[in-house]
Enzyme design. Sequence first.
Site, mmCIF file in Angstrom:
data_model
loop_
_atom_site.group_PDB
_atom_site.id
_atom_site.type_symbol
_atom_site.label_atom_id
_atom_site.label_comp_id
_atom_site.label_asym_id
_atom_site.label_seq_id
_atom_site.Cartn_x
_atom_site.Cartn_y
_atom_site.Cartn_z
ATOM 1 N N HIS A 125 0.732 -1.748 0.220
ATOM 2 C CA HIS A 125 0.530 -0.145 0.152
ATOM 3 C C HIS A 125 0.721 1.235 0.336
ATOM 4 O O HIS A 125 1.626 0.984 0.612
ATOM 5 C CB HIS A 125 -0.732 -0.225 1.143
ATOM 6 C CG HIS A 125 -1.494 0.730 1.179
ATOM 7 N ND1 HIS A 125 -1.723 2.416 1.489
ATOM 8 C CD2 HIS A 125 -2.974 0.563 0.828
ATOM 9 C CE1 HIS A 125 -3.065 3.102 1.814
ATOM 10 N NE2 HIS A 125 -3.729 2.770 1.058
ATOM 11 N N GLU B 22 -3.640 2.070 -7.126
ATOM 12 C CA GLU B 22 -3.685 3.333 -6.717
ATOM 13 C C GLU B 22 -2.952 4.914 -7.305
ATOM 14 O O GLU B 22 -2.053 5.040 -6.083
ATOM 15 C CB GLU B 22 -4.280 3.222 -4.910
ATOM 16 C CG GLU B 22 -4.770 1.588 -4.301
ATOM 17 C CD GLU B 22 -5.243 2.111 -3.587
ATOM 18 O OE1 GLU B 22 -6.563 2.331 -2.906
ATOM 19 O OE2 GLU B 22 -3.937 1.700 -2.261
HETATM 20 C C1 PEP Z 1 -6.478 3.663 0.247
HETATM 21 O O1 PEP Z 1 -6.247 4.046 1.171
HETATM 22 O O2 PEP Z 1 -6.105 2.031 0.101
HETATM 23 C C2 PEP Z 1 -7.692 4.152 -0.413
HETATM 24 C C3 PEP Z 1 -8.196 3.982 -0.876
HETATM 25 O O3 PEP Z 1 -8.462 4.686 0.584
HETATM 26 P P1 PEP Z 1 -9.359 6.151 0.037
HETATM 27 O O4 PEP Z 1 -10.511 5.514 -0.275
HETATM 28 O O5 PEP Z 1 -10.270 6.480 1.387
HETATM 29 O O6 PEP Z 1 -8.585 7.191 -0.939
#
Ligand code: PEP
Length: 255
Positions: free
Chosen positions: A95, A167
Amino acid sequence: MKKTYIIANWKMQLGVEKSVELFSQIVSNFPEKNKTEVVVCPAYTSLQKVNELNKDKIVKLGAQDVFWEESGAYTGEISCEMLKEIGCEYVIIGHSDRRKYFKEDDEIIHHKAKTALKCSLVPIVCVGETFQERQEGRKDYAIISQVTKALSGIKPVGNNKIIIAYEPVWVIGSGQAINAEEAEHMHQVIRQTIVDLFGVSIMEKNFKIIYGGSISKKIVKTFLIQPNIDGVLVGGASLKPQEFLGIIEEAISIK
Ligand code: PEP
Protein backbone atom coordinates in the site's frame (compact mmCIF):
# COMPACT_ATOMS: atom_id res chain seq x y z
CA MET A 1 -21.46 -11.40 -15.28
CA LYS A 2 -18.00 -10.76 -13.85
CA LYS A 3 -17.41 -11.12 -10.12
CA THR A 4 -16.84 -7.74 -8.49
CA TYR A 5 -14.32 -7.31 -5.66
CA ILE A 6 -15.04 -4.74 -2.97
CA ILE A 7 -12.20 -4.47 -0.50
CA ALA A 8 -12.26 -2.37 2.66
CA ASN A 9 -9.00 -1.08 4.12
CA TRP A 10 -9.65 0.12 7.67
CA LYS A 11 -6.01 1.15 8.12
CA MET A 12 -5.08 2.13 11.71
CA GLN A 13 -8.45 3.79 12.27
CA LEU A 14 -10.36 1.39 14.53
CA GLY A 15 -9.63 -0.55 17.71
CA VAL A 16 -11.19 -3.92 18.49
CA GLU A 17 -14.50 -2.63 19.85
CA LYS A 18 -15.16 -0.27 16.95
CA SER A 19 -14.05 -2.88 14.40
CA VAL A 20 -16.47 -5.43 15.84
CA GLU A 21 -19.26 -2.86 15.80
CA LEU A 22 -18.63 -1.86 12.19
CA PHE A 23 -18.27 -5.45 11.04
CA SER A 24 -21.54 -6.42 12.78
CA GLN A 25 -23.34 -3.59 11.02
CA ILE A 26 -21.99 -4.71 7.65
CA VAL A 27 -22.86 -8.40 8.04
CA SER A 28 -26.28 -7.83 9.57
CA ASN A 29 -27.29 -5.60 6.63
CA PHE A 30 -25.44 -7.58 4.01
CA PRO A 31 -27.54 -7.85 0.85
CA GLU A 32 -28.76 -11.28 -0.19
CA LYS A 33 -28.16 -12.50 -3.74
CA ASN A 34 -24.76 -11.06 -3.76
CA LYS A 35 -22.37 -11.67 -6.61
CA THR A 36 -19.69 -9.49 -5.08
CA GLU A 37 -16.65 -10.68 -3.14
CA VAL A 38 -16.46 -8.34 -0.16
CA VAL A 39 -13.20 -8.35 1.78
CA VAL A 40 -12.65 -6.45 5.01
CA CYS A 41 -9.10 -5.66 6.21
CA PRO A 42 -9.08 -4.54 9.86
CA ALA A 43 -5.95 -3.88 11.92
CA TYR A 44 -4.08 -7.02 13.07
CA THR A 45 -5.37 -6.67 16.62
CA SER A 46 -9.01 -6.83 15.51
CA LEU A 47 -8.74 -9.76 13.11
CA GLN A 48 -9.40 -12.49 15.65
CA LYS A 49 -12.57 -10.94 17.11
CA VAL A 50 -13.90 -10.00 13.70
CA ASN A 51 -13.27 -13.54 12.49
CA GLU A 52 -15.24 -14.95 15.43
CA LEU A 53 -18.25 -12.94 14.26
CA ASN A 54 -17.87 -14.08 10.69
CA LYS A 55 -19.40 -17.53 11.12
CA ASP A 56 -20.95 -17.84 7.65
CA LYS A 57 -17.95 -16.27 5.91
CA ILE A 58 -20.24 -14.07 3.85
CA VAL A 59 -17.54 -11.43 4.08
CA LYS A 60 -13.92 -12.43 3.54
CA LEU A 61 -11.14 -11.33 5.85
CA GLY A 62 -7.85 -9.76 4.87
CA ALA A 63 -4.82 -8.24 6.60
CA GLN A 64 -3.18 -4.92 5.72
CA ASP A 65 0.36 -6.27 5.51
CA VAL A 66 2.48 -9.39 6.10
CA PHE A 67 6.14 -10.32 6.45
CA TRP A 68 7.96 -12.11 3.62
CA GLU A 69 9.58 -14.85 5.71
CA GLU A 70 7.46 -17.82 6.73
CA SER A 71 8.70 -18.02 10.34
CA GLY A 72 11.73 -17.20 12.48
CA ALA A 73 13.31 -14.58 14.72
CA TYR A 74 11.70 -11.49 13.23
CA THR A 75 10.57 -9.42 16.19
CA GLY A 76 7.36 -7.55 15.58
CA GLU A 77 6.46 -9.28 12.33
CA ILE A 78 3.43 -11.39 11.36
CA SER A 79 3.59 -14.37 8.99
CA CYS A 80 1.17 -15.61 6.35
CA GLU A 81 0.39 -18.74 8.38
CA MET A 82 -0.46 -16.59 11.40
CA LEU A 83 -2.90 -14.65 9.27
CA LYS A 84 -4.48 -17.79 7.89
CA GLU A 85 -4.83 -19.19 11.40
CA ILE A 86 -7.14 -16.31 12.32
CA GLY A 87 -9.24 -16.51 9.19
CA CYS A 88 -7.50 -14.31 6.63
CA GLU A 89 -7.78 -15.22 2.97
CA TYR A 90 -6.41 -11.98 1.55
CA VAL A 91 -3.55 -9.62 2.34
CA ILE A 92 -2.84 -6.08 1.12
CA ILE A 93 0.77 -5.69 -0.01
CA GLY A 94 2.68 -2.52 -0.89
CA HIS A 95 0.00 0.00 0.00
CA SER A 96 1.26 3.54 -0.67
CA ASP A 97 1.28 4.14 3.11
CA ARG A 98 3.81 1.27 3.42
CA ARG A 99 5.86 2.57 0.49
CA LYS A 100 5.87 6.11 1.92
CA TYR A 101 6.22 5.69 5.69
CA PHE A 102 8.06 2.36 5.85
CA LYS A 103 10.16 2.74 2.71
CA GLU A 104 8.89 -0.49 1.22
CA ASP A 105 10.30 -0.81 -2.27
CA ASP A 106 9.44 -3.00 -5.25
CA GLU A 107 11.78 -5.74 -4.06
CA ILE A 108 10.15 -6.01 -0.64
CA ILE A 109 6.73 -5.98 -2.26
CA HIS A 110 7.83 -8.73 -4.62
CA HIS A 111 8.99 -10.94 -1.70
CA LYS A 112 5.79 -10.37 0.22
CA ALA A 113 3.59 -11.16 -2.79
CA LYS A 114 5.59 -14.30 -3.52
CA THR A 115 5.29 -15.59 0.06
CA ALA A 116 1.57 -14.77 0.25
CA LEU A 117 0.92 -16.68 -2.94
CA LYS A 118 2.99 -19.63 -1.77
CA CYS A 119 0.91 -19.78 1.44
CA SER A 120 -2.35 -19.54 -0.55
CA LEU A 121 -3.28 -16.08 0.63
CA VAL A 122 -4.56 -13.80 -2.13
CA PRO A 123 -2.12 -10.88 -2.43
CA ILE A 124 -3.71 -7.51 -3.15
CA VAL A 125 -0.68 -5.76 -4.63
CA CYS A 126 -1.02 -1.97 -4.65
CA VAL A 127 0.59 0.11 -7.38
CA GLY A 128 0.18 3.78 -8.18
CA GLU A 129 1.97 6.82 -9.52
CA THR A 130 2.83 9.89 -7.45
CA PHE A 131 1.65 13.34 -8.46
CA GLN A 132 5.16 14.19 -9.59
CA GLU A 133 5.38 11.13 -11.85
CA ARG A 134 2.08 12.14 -13.37
CA GLN A 135 3.15 15.76 -13.87
CA GLU A 136 6.34 14.62 -15.59
CA GLY A 137 4.42 12.32 -17.96
CA ARG A 138 5.85 9.14 -16.39
CA LYS A 139 2.56 7.72 -15.13
CA ASP A 140 2.27 4.69 -17.40
CA TYR A 141 5.97 3.93 -17.07
CA ALA A 142 5.77 4.05 -13.25
CA ILE A 143 2.89 1.58 -13.21
CA ILE A 144 4.44 -0.83 -15.73
CA SER A 145 7.65 -0.80 -13.69
CA GLN A 146 5.92 -1.43 -10.35
CA VAL A 147 3.77 -4.25 -11.73
CA THR A 148 6.71 -5.88 -13.50
CA LYS A 149 9.00 -5.71 -10.46
CA ALA A 150 6.31 -6.99 -8.11
CA LEU A 151 5.39 -9.94 -10.29
CA SER A 152 8.48 -11.05 -12.21
CA GLY A 153 9.34 -14.61 -11.28
CA ILE A 154 6.01 -15.21 -9.55
CA LYS A 155 3.94 -17.57 -11.57
CA PRO A 156 0.44 -18.19 -10.29
CA VAL A 157 -0.50 -21.87 -10.51
CA GLY A 158 -3.89 -23.59 -10.57
CA ASN A 159 -6.58 -21.27 -9.36
CA ASN A 160 -4.27 -18.98 -7.37
CA LYS A 161 -5.47 -15.40 -7.52
CA ILE A 162 -3.52 -12.17 -7.51
CA ILE A 163 -5.28 -8.83 -7.27
CA ILE A 164 -3.57 -5.70 -8.52
CA ALA A 165 -4.98 -2.53 -6.98
CA TYR A 166 -4.31 0.56 -9.06
CA GLU A 167 -4.27 3.49 -6.63
CA PRO A 168 -3.01 6.87 -7.86
CA VAL A 169 -1.15 7.93 -4.72
CA TRP A 170 -2.12 11.58 -4.84
CA VAL A 171 -5.82 10.72 -4.95
CA ILE A 172 -5.92 8.44 -1.89
CA GLY A 173 -7.82 10.09 0.94
CA SER A 174 -8.28 13.31 -1.06
CA GLY A 175 -12.02 12.97 -1.59
CA GLN A 176 -11.47 13.47 -5.32
CA ALA A 177 -11.11 10.33 -7.46
CA ILE A 178 -9.69 10.41 -10.97
CA ASN A 179 -12.33 9.90 -13.62
CA ALA A 180 -13.38 6.37 -14.47
CA GLU A 181 -12.18 6.55 -18.09
CA GLU A 182 -8.67 7.44 -17.00
CA ALA A 183 -8.74 4.60 -14.47
CA GLU A 184 -9.90 2.26 -17.26
CA HIS A 185 -6.90 3.32 -19.36
CA MET A 186 -4.53 2.50 -16.48
CA HIS A 187 -6.23 -0.87 -16.01
CA GLN A 188 -5.61 -1.59 -19.68
CA VAL A 189 -1.93 -0.71 -19.17
CA ILE A 190 -1.75 -3.10 -16.19
CA ARG A 191 -3.61 -5.80 -18.06
CA GLN A 192 -1.18 -5.53 -20.99
CA THR A 193 1.79 -5.69 -18.60
CA ILE A 194 0.44 -8.90 -17.06
CA VAL A 195 -0.29 -10.38 -20.48
CA ASP A 196 3.30 -9.60 -21.51
CA LEU A 197 4.61 -11.32 -18.39
CA PHE A 198 2.38 -14.40 -18.24
CA GLY A 199 0.20 -14.60 -21.34
CA VAL A 200 -3.48 -13.95 -21.81
CA SER A 201 -4.89 -17.14 -20.29
CA ILE A 202 -3.12 -16.61 -16.93
CA MET A 203 -4.22 -12.99 -16.96
CA GLU A 204 -7.84 -14.06 -17.45
CA LYS A 205 -7.77 -16.92 -15.00
CA ASN A 206 -5.54 -15.72 -12.17
CA PHE A 207 -5.61 -11.92 -12.09
CA LYS A 208 -8.09 -9.25 -11.08
CA ILE A 209 -7.39 -5.53 -11.41
CA ILE A 210 -9.20 -3.10 -9.14
CA TYR A 211 -9.21 0.67 -8.59
CA GLY A 212 -8.65 2.53 -5.31
CA GLY A 213 -8.68 6.23 -4.45
CA SER A 214 -11.55 8.25 -2.95
CA ILE A 215 -14.28 5.86 -3.99
CA SER A 216 -17.78 6.63 -2.71
CA LYS A 217 -21.20 5.13 -3.38
CA LYS A 218 -21.99 8.12 -5.61
CA ILE A 219 -19.25 7.37 -8.14
CA VAL A 220 -18.47 3.68 -7.72
CA LYS A 221 -20.74 2.52 -10.55
CA THR A 222 -18.95 4.66 -13.14
CA PHE A 223 -15.81 2.67 -12.32
CA LEU A 224 -17.38 -0.77 -12.09
CA ILE A 225 -19.03 -0.54 -15.49
CA GLN A 226 -15.62 -0.19 -17.17
CA PRO A 227 -14.63 -3.41 -18.93
CA ASN A 228 -11.23 -3.78 -17.24
CA ILE A 229 -12.13 -2.70 -13.70
CA ASP A 230 -12.92 -5.74 -11.56
CA GLY A 231 -13.58 -3.96 -8.30
CA VAL A 232 -12.56 -1.27 -5.85
CA LEU A 233 -10.33 -0.82 -2.82
CA VAL A 234 -12.05 1.51 -0.39
CA GLY A 235 -10.44 3.42 2.47
CA GLY A 236 -12.37 6.30 4.08
CA ALA A 237 -15.80 5.26 2.78
CA SER A 238 -15.40 1.75 4.20
CA LEU A 239 -15.48 3.16 7.74
CA LYS A 240 -19.07 4.38 7.32
CA PRO A 241 -21.44 1.40 7.28
CA GLN A 242 -24.19 3.01 5.19
CA GLU A 243 -21.70 4.32 2.67
CA PHE A 244 -19.90 0.98 2.38
CA LEU A 245 -23.15 -0.99 2.12
CA GLY A 246 -24.23 1.56 -0.49
CA ILE A 247 -21.10 0.76 -2.52
CA ILE A 248 -21.98 -2.96 -2.38
CA GLU A 249 -25.59 -2.19 -3.44
CA GLU A 250 -24.34 -0.13 -6.38
CA ALA A 251 -22.13 -3.02 -7.48
CA ILE A 252 -25.01 -5.47 -7.24
CA SER A 253 -27.25 -3.20 -9.28
CA ILE A 254 -24.99 -3.51 -12.34
CA LYS A 255 -26.53 -5.93 -14.79
C1 PEP B 1 -6.68 3.49 0.36
O1 PEP B 1 -6.11 3.93 1.35
O2 PEP B 1 -6.29 2.43 -0.17
C2 PEP B 1 -7.83 4.22 -0.18
C3 PEP B 1 -8.30 3.84 -1.34
O3 PEP B 1 -8.31 5.23 0.59
P1 PEP B 1 -9.49 6.25 0.19
O4 PEP B 1 -10.65 5.42 -0.33
O5 PEP B 1 -9.84 6.93 1.47
O6 PEP B 1 -8.97 7.16 -0.85
